[in-house]
Design a protein around this motif. Sequence first.
Motif, short mmCIF file in Angstrom:
data_model
loop_
_atom_site.label_atom_id
_atom_site.label_comp_id
_atom_site.label_asym_id
_atom_site.label_seq_id
_atom_site.Cartn_x
_atom_site.Cartn_y
_atom_site.Cartn_z
N GLU A 26 0.62 -1.27 0.63
CA GLU A 26 -0.58 0.04 0.12
C GLU A 26 1.23 1.11 0.12
O GLU A 26 2.12 1.17 0.58
CB GLU A 26 -0.96 -0.07 1.39
N LYS A 27 0.45 1.88 -0.53
CA LYS A 27 0.97 3.22 -0.62
C LYS A 27 1.33 4.09 1.17
O LYS A 27 0.37 3.83 1.76
CB LYS A 27 -0.11 4.91 -1.55
N ILE A 28 2.45 4.55 1.05
CA ILE A 28 2.76 4.68 2.74
C ILE A 28 2.69 6.55 2.63
O ILE A 28 3.11 7.09 1.83
CB ILE A 28 4.42 4.89 2.99
N THR A 29 1.89 6.68 3.57
CA THR A 29 1.44 8.30 4.33
C THR A 29 2.26 8.48 4.75
O THR A 29 2.89 8.04 6.05
CB THR A 29 -0.17 8.47 4.16
N THR A 30 2.75 9.61 5.41
CA THR A 30 3.33 10.60 6.61
C THR A 30 2.56 10.13 7.67
O THR A 30 3.38 10.05 8.35
CB THR A 30 3.48 12.26 6.32
N ALA A 31 1.43 10.65 7.13
CA ALA A 31 0.56 10.02 9.03
C ALA A 31 1.00 9.00 9.00
O ALA A 31 1.17 8.41 11.13
CB ALA A 31 -0.98 10.35 8.13
N ALA A 32 0.52 7.60 8.78
CA ALA A 32 0.88 6.52 8.73
C ALA A 32 2.34 6.24 9.13
O ALA A 32 2.19 5.15 10.43
CB ALA A 32 0.98 5.44 7.46
N ARG A 46 10.55 17.05 11.21
CA ARG A 46 11.85 18.59 11.50
C ARG A 46 12.90 17.70 11.22
O ARG A 46 13.83 18.06 11.31
CB ARG A 46 11.59 18.36 12.76
N HIS A 47 13.51 16.58 11.24
CA HIS A 47 14.35 15.62 10.75
C HIS A 47 14.66 15.25 9.05
O HIS A 47 15.38 15.25 8.24
CB HIS A 47 14.21 14.17 10.87
N PHE A 48 13.29 15.97 8.31
CA PHE A 48 13.18 15.96 6.74
C PHE A 48 12.15 16.32 5.96
O PHE A 48 10.37 16.90 6.79
CB PHE A 48 13.04 14.22 6.53
N ALA A 49 12.88 17.32 5.03
CA ALA A 49 11.64 18.55 4.33
C ALA A 49 10.56 17.45 3.93
O ALA A 49 9.29 18.70 3.47
CB ALA A 49 12.30 18.83 3.86
N SER A 50 11.03 16.51 3.33
CA SER A 50 9.69 15.94 2.75
C SER A 50 9.79 14.20 2.56
O SER A 50 10.94 14.12 3.50
CB SER A 50 9.56 16.58 1.25
N LYS A 51 8.96 13.49 2.22
CA LYS A 51 8.48 12.24 1.98
C LYS A 51 9.61 11.84 1.20
O LYS A 51 10.14 10.75 1.03
CB LYS A 51 7.32 11.74 1.44
N ALA A 52 9.93 12.88 -0.08
CA ALA A 52 10.90 11.63 -1.45
C ALA A 52 11.94 12.51 -0.55
O ALA A 52 13.21 11.19 -0.56
CB ALA A 52 10.92 13.10 -2.09
N GLN A 53 12.14 13.03 0.17
CA GLN A 53 13.55 13.66 1.30
C GLN A 53 13.72 11.54 2.76
O GLN A 53 15.36 11.39 1.99
CB GLN A 53 14.14 14.83 1.88
N MET A 54 12.82 11.33 2.77
CA MET A 54 13.15 9.99 3.52
C MET A 54 13.10 8.81 2.11
O MET A 54 14.08 8.09 2.82
CB MET A 54 11.47 9.83 4.29
N PHE A 55 12.45 9.03 1.55
CA PHE A 55 12.95 7.21 0.34
C PHE A 55 14.44 7.68 -0.14
O PHE A 55 15.37 7.07 0.32
CB PHE A 55 12.59 7.86 -0.64
N ILE A 106 13.39 -1.62 -7.26
CA ILE A 106 12.59 -2.11 -7.96
C ILE A 106 12.17 -0.93 -8.36
O ILE A 106 11.11 -1.71 -9.83
CB ILE A 106 12.11 -3.71 -8.53
N GLY A 107 11.39 0.29 -7.30
CA GLY A 107 10.57 0.78 -8.05
C GLY A 107 9.27 1.03 -7.46
O GLY A 107 8.52 1.65 -7.86
N ASP A 108 9.02 -0.26 -7.22
CA ASP A 108 7.81 -0.61 -6.56
C ASP A 108 7.37 0.38 -5.61
O ASP A 108 5.53 0.63 -5.50
CB ASP A 108 7.79 -1.92 -6.54
N ALA A 109 8.28 0.71 -4.56
CA ALA A 109 7.91 1.62 -4.02
C ALA A 109 7.95 2.77 -4.15
O ALA A 109 7.15 4.03 -3.40
CB ALA A 109 8.79 1.45 -2.67
N LEU A 110 8.52 3.66 -5.16
CA LEU A 110 8.59 4.67 -5.61
C LEU A 110 7.18 5.49 -6.34
O LEU A 110 7.21 6.25 -6.66
CB LEU A 110 9.76 4.94 -6.20
N VAL A 111 6.44 4.11 -7.13
CA VAL A 111 5.23 4.66 -7.86
C VAL A 111 4.65 5.67 -7.24
O VAL A 111 4.23 5.60 -5.70
CB VAL A 111 4.26 3.34 -8.41
N ASN A 112 4.28 7.10 -7.68
CA ASN A 112 3.66 8.23 -7.11
C ASN A 112 4.56 8.99 -6.90
O ASN A 112 3.68 9.45 -5.80
CB ASN A 112 1.87 7.69 -7.01
N GLU A 113 5.61 8.94 -6.94
CA GLU A 113 6.46 9.69 -5.46
C GLU A 113 7.08 10.31 -6.47
O GLU A 113 6.79 10.28 -7.36
CB GLU A 113 7.65 8.48 -4.67
#
Length: 200
Positions: A26-32, A46-55, A106-113
């Motif tokens: 499932e798509k991971i949200t920052t809320a989850a 405060r630690h990462f500017a965006s979810k993309a930065q976490m990835f 494999i890029g599976d987790a990066l769909v829609n990122e």
Amino acid sequence: MATKPGERRLQILQTLAEMLETPKGEKITTAALAGKLECSEAALYRHFASKAQMFEGLIEFIEQSLFGVINQITGEEERGFRQIELILGLLLNFAQKNRGMTRVLIGDALVNENERLQLRINALLDKVEAALKQALRIAATQETFKAEADFGALANLLRCYVVGRWEQYARSGFSREPLAQWPQQWPMLYFACLSQAGDA
């Protein structure tokens, strides 16, 4: 006792990687993610500017983990084919031990990122392919390769084998382990490469 900033960043990345291990993907949200860490979304930012930065943090971990060992292999092992065997084994073993990271690879987790994340993975895989091509060139100095041997095509074949095993692992809900048939398949790959040698 307060968690140090660096430790908290690592904790966020570890939790993200764990969440990526779910076979359904499932798509991971920052809320989850914040819910898992029992903190607010604002605390994450405060630690990462965006979810993309976490990835990006996960991709940096993958790069450091893989190329730290690849550089050690190429620095210590003189035989080209042994370098290839060790590099391929490393790539399969890393995926088997890091399910969430496999979905990133494999890029599976990066769909829609953010699309730059997939570009970074592509660049990482190109570096792996370049390392395999260099190992093949070394092997060519130790074996009698045909003059028309295409090291680029061979390196790409080896890369595709690894990515295929990663894909199978993730798509099977992590039941088809990458290392499962490695002892049988490495000799096949070895002889596919060796078939480009002269009278071998």
